[in-house]
Motif scaffolding. Sequence first.
Motif, PDB file in Angstrom:
ATOM      1  N   ARG A  34      75.278  46.275  65.505  1.00 48.92           N
ATOM      2  CA  ARG A  34      74.458  46.516  64.316  1.00 48.92           C
ATOM      3  C   ARG A  34      73.200  47.330  64.654  1.00 48.92           C
ATOM      4  O   ARG A  34      72.711  48.089  63.847  1.00 48.92           O
ATOM      5  N   MET A 119      56.940  56.873  74.767  1.00 48.62           N
ATOM      6  CA  MET A 119      56.988  55.608  74.016  1.00 48.62           C
ATOM      7  C   MET A 119      56.489  54.455  74.875  1.00 48.62           C
ATOM      8  O   MET A 119      55.831  53.543  74.376  1.00 48.62           O
ATOM      9  N   GLN A 124      54.760  51.924  72.442  1.00 51.78           N
ATOM     10  CA  GLN A 124      55.763  51.849  71.374  1.00 51.78           C
ATOM     11  C   GLN A 124      56.947  50.991  71.799  1.00 51.78           C
ATOM     12  O   GLN A 124      57.596  50.348  70.968  1.00 51.78           O
ATOM     13  N   GLU A 129      59.712  45.668  71.098  1.00 48.11           N
ATOM     14  CA  GLU A 129      60.124  44.344  71.559  1.00 48.11           C
ATOM     15  C   GLU A 129      59.462  43.239  70.756  1.00 48.11           C
ATOM     16  O   GLU A 129      60.091  42.232  70.445  1.00 48.11           O
ATOM     17  N   THR A 130      58.187  43.439  70.391  1.00 51.75           N
ATOM     18  CA  THR A 130      57.548  42.390  69.601  1.00 51.75           C
ATOM     19  C   THR A 130      58.141  42.325  68.197  1.00 51.75           C
ATOM     20  O   THR A 130      58.035  41.302  67.538  1.00 51.75           O
ATOM     21  N   LEU A 131      58.766  43.419  67.738  1.00 53.69           N
ATOM     22  CA  LEU A 131      59.459  43.367  66.445  1.00 53.69           C
ATOM     23  C   LEU A 131      60.860  42.805  66.613  1.00 53.69           C
ATOM     24  O   LEU A 131      61.706  42.953  65.730  1.00 53.69           O
ATOM     25  N   ALA A 132      61.102  42.177  67.769  1.00 54.75           N
ATOM     26  CA  ALA A 132      62.365  41.483  68.057  1.00 54.75           C
ATOM     27  C   ALA A 132      63.534  42.441  68.225  1.00 54.75           C
ATOM     28  O   ALA A 132      64.681  42.083  67.974  1.00 54.75           O
ATOM     29  N   TYR A 133      63.272  43.672  68.647  1.00 54.07           N
ATOM     30  CA  TYR A 133      64.359  44.577  69.000  1.00 54.07           C
ATOM     31  C   TYR A 133      64.645  44.449  70.486  1.00 54.07           C
ATOM     32  O   TYR A 133      63.735  44.200  71.282  1.00 54.07           O
ATOM     33  N   PHE A 138      68.590  49.192  71.388  1.00 51.85           N
ATOM     34  CA  PHE A 138      67.968  50.131  70.450  1.00 51.85           C
ATOM     35  C   PHE A 138      67.715  51.499  71.077  1.00 51.85           C
ATOM     36  O   PHE A 138      67.874  52.529  70.424  1.00 51.85           O
TER      37      PHE A 138
ATOM     38  N   ALA B  74      63.532  36.193  70.937  1.00 48.51           N
ATOM     39  CA  ALA B  74      63.547  37.034  69.739  1.00 48.51           C
ATOM     40  C   ALA B  74      63.096  36.232  68.525  1.00 48.51           C
ATOM     41  O   ALA B  74      62.337  36.720  67.691  1.00 48.51           O
ATOM     42  N   ARG B  77      59.406  35.808  68.675  1.00 49.56           N
ATOM     43  CA  ARG B  77      58.723  37.059  68.331  1.00 49.56           C
ATOM     44  C   ARG B  77      58.733  37.297  66.832  1.00 49.56           C
ATOM     45  O   ARG B  77      57.847  37.962  66.299  1.00 49.56           O
ATOM     46  N   ARG B  78      59.745  36.789  66.155  1.00 51.85           N
ATOM     47  CA  ARG B  78      59.795  36.952  64.703  1.00 51.85           C
ATOM     48  C   ARG B  78      58.659  36.196  64.016  1.00 51.85           C
ATOM     49  O   ARG B  78      58.337  36.478  62.874  1.00 51.85           O
ATOM     50  N   PHE B  90      55.487  54.106  65.697  1.00 48.68           N
ATOM     51  CA  PHE B  90      56.593  54.953  66.149  1.00 48.68           C
ATOM     52  C   PHE B  90      56.371  56.335  65.581  1.00 48.68           C
ATOM     53  O   PHE B  90      56.430  56.539  64.373  1.00 48.68           O
ATOM     54  N   MET B  93      58.546  58.337  63.060  1.00 49.36           N
ATOM     55  CA  MET B  93      58.866  57.725  61.766  1.00 49.36           C
ATOM     56  C   MET B  93      57.657  57.744  60.845  1.00 49.36           C
ATOM     57  O   MET B  93      56.525  57.679  61.306  1.00 49.36           O
ATOM     58  N   LEU B 101      61.055  49.029  59.848  1.00 48.27           N
ATOM     59  CA  LEU B 101      61.768  48.738  61.092  1.00 48.27           C
ATOM     60  C   LEU B 101      61.655  47.268  61.483  1.00 48.27           C
ATOM     61  O   LEU B 101      62.633  46.649  61.889  1.00 48.27           O
ATOM     62  N   GLY B 102      60.452  46.711  61.356  1.00 46.85           N
ATOM     63  CA  GLY B 102      60.280  45.306  61.694  1.00 46.85           C
ATOM     64  C   GLY B 102      60.977  44.405  60.689  1.00 46.85           C
ATOM     65  O   GLY B 102      61.598  43.410  61.053  1.00 46.85           O
ATOM     66  N   ALA B 104      63.576  45.020  58.982  1.00 45.80           N
ATOM     67  CA  ALA B 104      65.040  45.124  59.046  1.00 45.80           C
ATOM     68  C   ALA B 104      65.644  44.053  59.946  1.00 45.80           C
ATOM     69  O   ALA B 104      66.834  43.777  59.874  1.00 45.80           O
ATOM     70  N   ARG B 105      64.828  43.461  60.829  1.00 47.69           N
ATOM     71  CA  ARG B 105      65.346  42.420  61.724  1.00 47.69           C
ATOM     72  C   ARG B 105      65.305  41.041  61.091  1.00 47.69           C
ATOM     73  O   ARG B 105      65.594  40.054  61.750  1.00 47.69           O
ATOM     74  N   ARG B 149      52.037  46.702  59.379  1.00 52.40           N
ATOM     75  CA  ARG B 149      53.350  46.466  59.988  1.00 52.40           C
ATOM     76  C   ARG B 149      53.475  45.006  60.436  1.00 52.40           C
ATOM     77  O   ARG B 149      54.529  44.398  60.312  1.00 52.40           O
ATOM     78  N   LEU B 153      55.538  41.122  58.050  1.00 50.43           N
ATOM     79  CA  LEU B 153      56.497  40.160  58.578  1.00 50.43           C
ATOM     80  C   LEU B 153      56.146  38.730  58.172  1.00 50.43           C
ATOM     81  O   LEU B 153      56.898  37.806  58.424  1.00 50.43           O
TER      82      LEU B 153
END
Lengths: 253, 256
Positions: A34, A119, A124, A129-133, A138, B74, B77-78, B90, B93, B101-102, B104-105, B149, B153
Amino acid sequence: MQQLLAIRGTGLGGAIGRVGSAAIDCLRALADVRTWAPLIVAQMRRLGVDSVPIAIFIAVFTGIVLALLSSYTFTGAVPLYFVGSLVGKTIMMELGPVLTGMALAGRVGANIAAELGTMRVTEQVDALETLAYDTNAFLIVPRVLAGGIMFPIVTAFAVAVGVVSGWITAVNLLDLSTPEFFKGLRLFYQFKDVWFGLVKAGTFGLAVTLMGCLQGLRARGGAQGVGRAATRAVVLGCESILVLDAFWAIVLL
Amino acid sequence: MILFEGVSKAFGSNQVLDGFSLEIPHGQTTVILGYSGSGKSVALKHIVGLLTPDEGRVVVDGSVVHELKRDELAELRRSIGYVFQFAALFDSMTVEENIRLGLARRDLSPAEIEERIVESLRLVELDDAGRLLPAELSGGMRKRVGIARAIALRPRYILYDEPTTGLDPVTAALIDHLMIRVRQESGATGVVVTHDMRSAYSVADRIAMLYDGAIRQAGSVEEIRATRDPVVRQFIEGRPNLPSATVSAPGPGVGP
Ligand SMILES: Nc1ncnc2c1ncn2[C@@H]1O[C@H](COP(=O)(O)OP(=O)(O)O)[C@@H](O)[C@H]1O
Ligand SMILES: [Mg+2]
């Protein structure tokens, strides 16, 4: 313990270990379809399509030189139509994949390392990573997969162009007719020649993009760090191509 | 609650944190003060597991951060919004895409996502900036997008890394105001790292000072204002170095 880790982390062994564990992380990240699937097409376009001109440029000149070089070597002792055999084999199996790979190592490897390096030093990557990616899923996986898919495609273009360029050279500059050239081309042709070259190109693509990603993500400091990462990515990319080239020759020939 | 328990962290021979312990209580804003390069950002990064301690541990809501498995990390972090020192937007973008982007998770419907983007941009007063690229924004606007951003969340914790550094006084006051509003509206626990005393006094419930790799003093705003610790005094009053005798022995009869 810490000292032990530090020692293990340096030198060639450490470098290979790092690349290996990074590759394993990437394999695991493959499960996160995904995340990477939506990104792969853009990467394929960027890494592959945009590299076609440089690959064609190289192939044209390689074809010319190979045709002239083989006729010069044969000097009447060998029938001239062997020019077709030599041009075909060399371009399909060796020069097509390797020269294209080298050119792309410069272009693609430096490009990826500079992008991910920037990045990294502007945080970046941390932000992702802090946005849980997962950075692997990614950033790395879409680039490495795109490299593995696109290098063979670009190489196939280069091979076709190189053979055509050899043929045109043979017909115009050598005393060789079109049917004779193609007779030579077919003489020793095996399907293996094609897939051997393309499989090699695929592994070159994986290696070059992986090096670009790893060096970029390891960048430290500012613009200088990014520059160093780009240089290292190109050098390591070229080195991996040469090592893999020998590896496949030993294993498959 | 966030707990630092004897955290030590070195980069090569550079011992940045050395027995750093601090309790960050729920529902308040804790400010961590410290000189540039004292390790404030390093401390923050331990909370979200971007760095792993050499010794000690960081505990967030009862779990030890560096012992969490991939998915658990993860998940943690959420629940945390991180506002980076230089925004870390970013740059390929647009502002909207950065926020999306954030989101979307999370398990959010597309409509909810768009709603949150609009809402968070409104909160930072950048309603019309959604389609701009980070390169087209001023430093203050970037920081506000970074905040948008993070708050989009709806995190339980928000970490701000030097939110007002490098901004003009008016923009800085605006960011302070924003942080206070976020806290009031969302109830999120805040951790603010800064060396801007004016900002610290206006947003803090508690203040802690990081010095020499560890917490020199922590307490309520009043306690810090009234401190007798010479190192903390010097920092909050912004005085240059005093003669060492004055610093190490602040007693009656010593001083100007
Ligand atoms: N990833 C890293 N690698 C090596 N050194 C680092 C790294 N991150 C921070 N440092 C060093 O740690 C020290 C503290 O940095 P930092 O936490 O950024 O300070 P500040 O309090 O200004 O935020 C600095 O000396 C910095 O060079
Ligand atoms: Mg910092």
